[in-house]
Design a protein around this motif. Structure first.
Motif, short mmCIF file in Angstrom:
data_model
loop_
_atom_site.label_atom_id
_atom_site.label_comp_id
_atom_site.label_asym_id
_atom_site.label_seq_id
_atom_site.Cartn_x
_atom_site.Cartn_y
_atom_site.Cartn_z
N MET A 114 17.59 -22.43 18.70
CA MET A 114 18.60 -23.01 19.59
C MET A 114 19.50 -21.88 20.06
SD MET A 114 18.43 -26.33 19.99
CE MET A 114 16.91 -27.17 19.58
N PRO A 115 19.93 -21.93 21.35
CA PRO A 115 19.54 -22.88 22.38
C PRO A 115 18.07 -22.70 22.79
CG PRO A 115 21.18 -21.32 23.21
CD PRO A 115 20.94 -20.98 21.81
N PRO A 116 17.42 -23.76 23.27
CA PRO A 116 16.00 -23.67 23.63
C PRO A 116 15.75 -22.64 24.73
CG PRO A 116 16.75 -25.96 23.61
CD PRO A 116 17.97 -25.09 23.50
N PHE A 117 14.55 -22.08 24.71
CA PHE A 117 14.21 -21.02 25.65
C PHE A 117 14.37 -21.46 27.12
CE2 PHE A 117 11.21 -18.59 28.25
CZ PHE A 117 11.72 -17.32 28.04
N THR A 118 13.93 -22.68 27.41
CA THR A 118 14.00 -23.15 28.81
C THR A 118 15.45 -23.17 29.30
OG1 THR A 118 13.93 -25.37 27.87
CG2 THR A 118 11.92 -24.57 28.91
N TYR A 119 16.37 -23.50 28.39
CA TYR A 119 17.79 -23.53 28.75
C TYR A 119 18.27 -22.11 29.04
CZ TYR A 119 22.77 -24.64 28.38
OH TYR A 119 24.11 -24.80 28.63
N LYS A 120 17.82 -21.16 28.22
CA LYS A 120 18.26 -19.77 28.40
C LYS A 120 17.78 -19.19 29.72
CE LYS A 120 17.00 -18.28 24.23
NZ LYS A 120 16.93 -17.43 23.03
N THR A 121 16.63 -19.68 30.21
CA THR A 121 16.17 -19.15 31.49
C THR A 121 17.14 -19.51 32.62
OG1 THR A 121 14.83 -21.11 31.95
CG2 THR A 121 13.72 -19.28 30.86
N MET A 122 17.91 -20.60 32.44
CA MET A 122 18.84 -21.03 33.48
C MET A 122 20.30 -20.65 33.18
SD MET A 122 16.82 -22.39 35.64
CE MET A 122 17.88 -23.22 36.83
N HIS A 123 20.59 -20.22 31.95
CA HIS A 123 21.98 -19.93 31.56
C HIS A 123 22.08 -18.61 30.83
CE1 HIS A 123 21.80 -24.33 31.99
NE2 HIS A 123 23.07 -24.26 32.34
N ILE A 124 22.49 -17.58 31.55
CA ILE A 124 22.63 -16.24 30.98
C ILE A 124 23.56 -16.25 29.76
CG2 ILE A 124 23.53 -13.91 31.41
CD1 ILE A 124 21.23 -14.08 33.11
N SER A 125 24.63 -17.07 29.83
CA SER A 125 25.62 -17.06 28.75
C SER A 125 25.05 -17.62 27.45
CB SER A 125 26.85 -17.88 29.16
OG SER A 125 26.48 -19.22 29.35
N ALA A 126 23.89 -18.25 27.51
CA ALA A 126 23.30 -18.82 26.29
C ALA A 126 22.44 -17.80 25.52
CB ALA A 126 22.48 -20.06 26.63
N TRP A 127 22.28 -16.59 26.08
CA TRP A 127 21.59 -15.53 25.33
C TRP A 127 22.59 -14.97 24.32
CZ3 TRP A 127 16.47 -14.36 25.89
CH2 TRP A 127 15.83 -14.89 27.02
N LEU A 128 22.34 -15.15 23.05
CA LEU A 128 23.29 -14.73 22.02
C LEU A 128 22.81 -13.45 21.35
CD1 LEU A 128 23.59 -18.27 20.43
CD2 LEU A 128 25.19 -17.24 22.05
N ASP A 129 23.70 -12.45 21.25
CA ASP A 129 23.32 -11.26 20.48
C ASP A 129 23.67 -11.51 19.00
OD1 ASP A 129 26.04 -10.69 20.09
OD2 ASP A 129 26.13 -9.40 21.86
N ASP A 130 23.31 -10.57 18.14
CA ASP A 130 23.46 -10.80 16.69
C ASP A 130 24.91 -11.04 16.31
OD1 ASP A 130 20.80 -10.61 16.33
OD2 ASP A 130 20.79 -8.55 15.58
N GLN A 131 25.82 -10.33 16.98
CA GLN A 131 27.23 -10.48 16.65
C GLN A 131 27.73 -11.89 17.02
OE1 GLN A 131 29.81 -7.87 18.83
NE2 GLN A 131 31.59 -8.48 17.62
N GLU A 132 27.31 -12.36 18.20
CA GLU A 132 27.71 -13.71 18.62
C GLU A 132 27.13 -14.77 17.69
OE1 GLU A 132 28.24 -13.14 23.42
OE2 GLU A 132 26.22 -13.24 22.61
N LYS A 133 25.89 -14.57 17.28
CA LYS A 133 25.26 -15.50 16.34
C LYS A 133 26.07 -15.55 15.04
CE LYS A 133 20.47 -15.08 17.85
NZ LYS A 133 19.15 -14.52 17.54
N GLN A 134 26.50 -14.38 14.57
CA GLN A 134 27.25 -14.33 13.31
C GLN A 134 28.59 -15.05 13.44
OE1 GLN A 134 25.66 -13.17 10.56
NE2 GLN A 134 27.37 -14.21 9.56
N ILE A 135 29.26 -14.86 14.58
CA ILE A 135 30.55 -15.54 14.81
C ILE A 135 30.35 -17.06 14.75
CG2 ILE A 135 32.29 -16.02 16.59
CD1 ILE A 135 31.96 -13.10 17.51
N MET A 136 29.26 -17.53 15.36
CA MET A 136 28.95 -18.97 15.32
C MET A 136 28.64 -19.43 13.91
SD MET A 136 26.38 -19.87 18.33
CE MET A 136 26.80 -20.63 19.78
N VAL A 137 27.78 -18.68 13.23
CA VAL A 137 27.35 -19.08 11.88
C VAL A 137 28.56 -19.16 10.95
CG1 VAL A 137 26.09 -18.27 9.84
CG2 VAL A 137 24.97 -18.27 12.08
#
Ligand code: HEC
Length: 145
Positions: A114-137
């Motif tokens: 998550m977010p699903p790949f198809t969503y990421k193709t339409m939303h650049i902001s949904a590509w999460l780097d490791d740091q952003e993933k950690q903030i969320m987690v």
């Protein structure tokens, strides 16, 4: 060559008729946004912003319905994602989900499911780097029980 051109025109006409025709099928989403009844106790505004931009379109009652949600066949796929997403996890009815969903939610982000790949193709902001993933987690560790 001339004959070939004629077939192309027929094919284009058939495609056009089909495309217009499917707009009248009753399978699109109603693009509703039900009432927000309960929200997480956010502790980190940066995490909240990330979750809102990467998850809320499918896991909240504050879906931002894009223009292609009005046009078949993308409307069908989008409607299904939102309906299904809201049944799995809904940040706008969070009291129904905060118990027992912590591990699954953390894993879905860590494993890049998550977010699903198809969503990421339409939303650049949904590509999460490791740091952003950690903030969320880290925030998921706090807002779920
Ligand atoms: C494009 C819509 C969409 C977005 C954006 C999206 N999800 Fe999902 N999510 C779904 C759908 C559809 C399902 C149910 C089917 C499945 O599991 O693939 C789901 C299922 C889940 C589940 C249930 C467990 C699982 O893996 O099946 C969790 C947890 C989850 N999503 C978390 C998230 C988080 C966290 C984000 C943001 C980082 C997010 N999702 C973004 C559509 C979405």
């Amino acid at each position: 060559m001339r004959r070939y051109g004629k077939y192309l025109i027929y094919a284009a006409l058939v495609a056009l008729v089909l495309f217009v025709g499917i707009q009248f099928l009753p399978w699109g989403p109603d693009r509703n946004n039900p009432e927000v009844t309960s929200t997480p106790q956010w502790t980190d505004p940066a995490a909240q912003e990330l979750v809102e931009s990467a998850c809320y379109d499918c896991h909240s009652n504050e879906t931002n319905w894009p223009w292609y949600s009005r046009i078949a066949p993308t409307s069908w796929l989008l409607g299904r994602d939102v309906t299904e997403g809201r049944t799995h996890l809904n940040f706008s009815e969070f009291d129904r989900f905060k118990d027992g969903m912590k591990e699954e939610t953390i894993e879905s982000v860590q494993e890049g499911e998550m977010p699903p790949f198809t969503y990421k193709t339409m939303h650049i902001s949904a590509w999460l780097d490791d740091q952003e993933k950690q903030i969320m987690v880290d925030e998921f560790e706090r807002i779920f029980e």
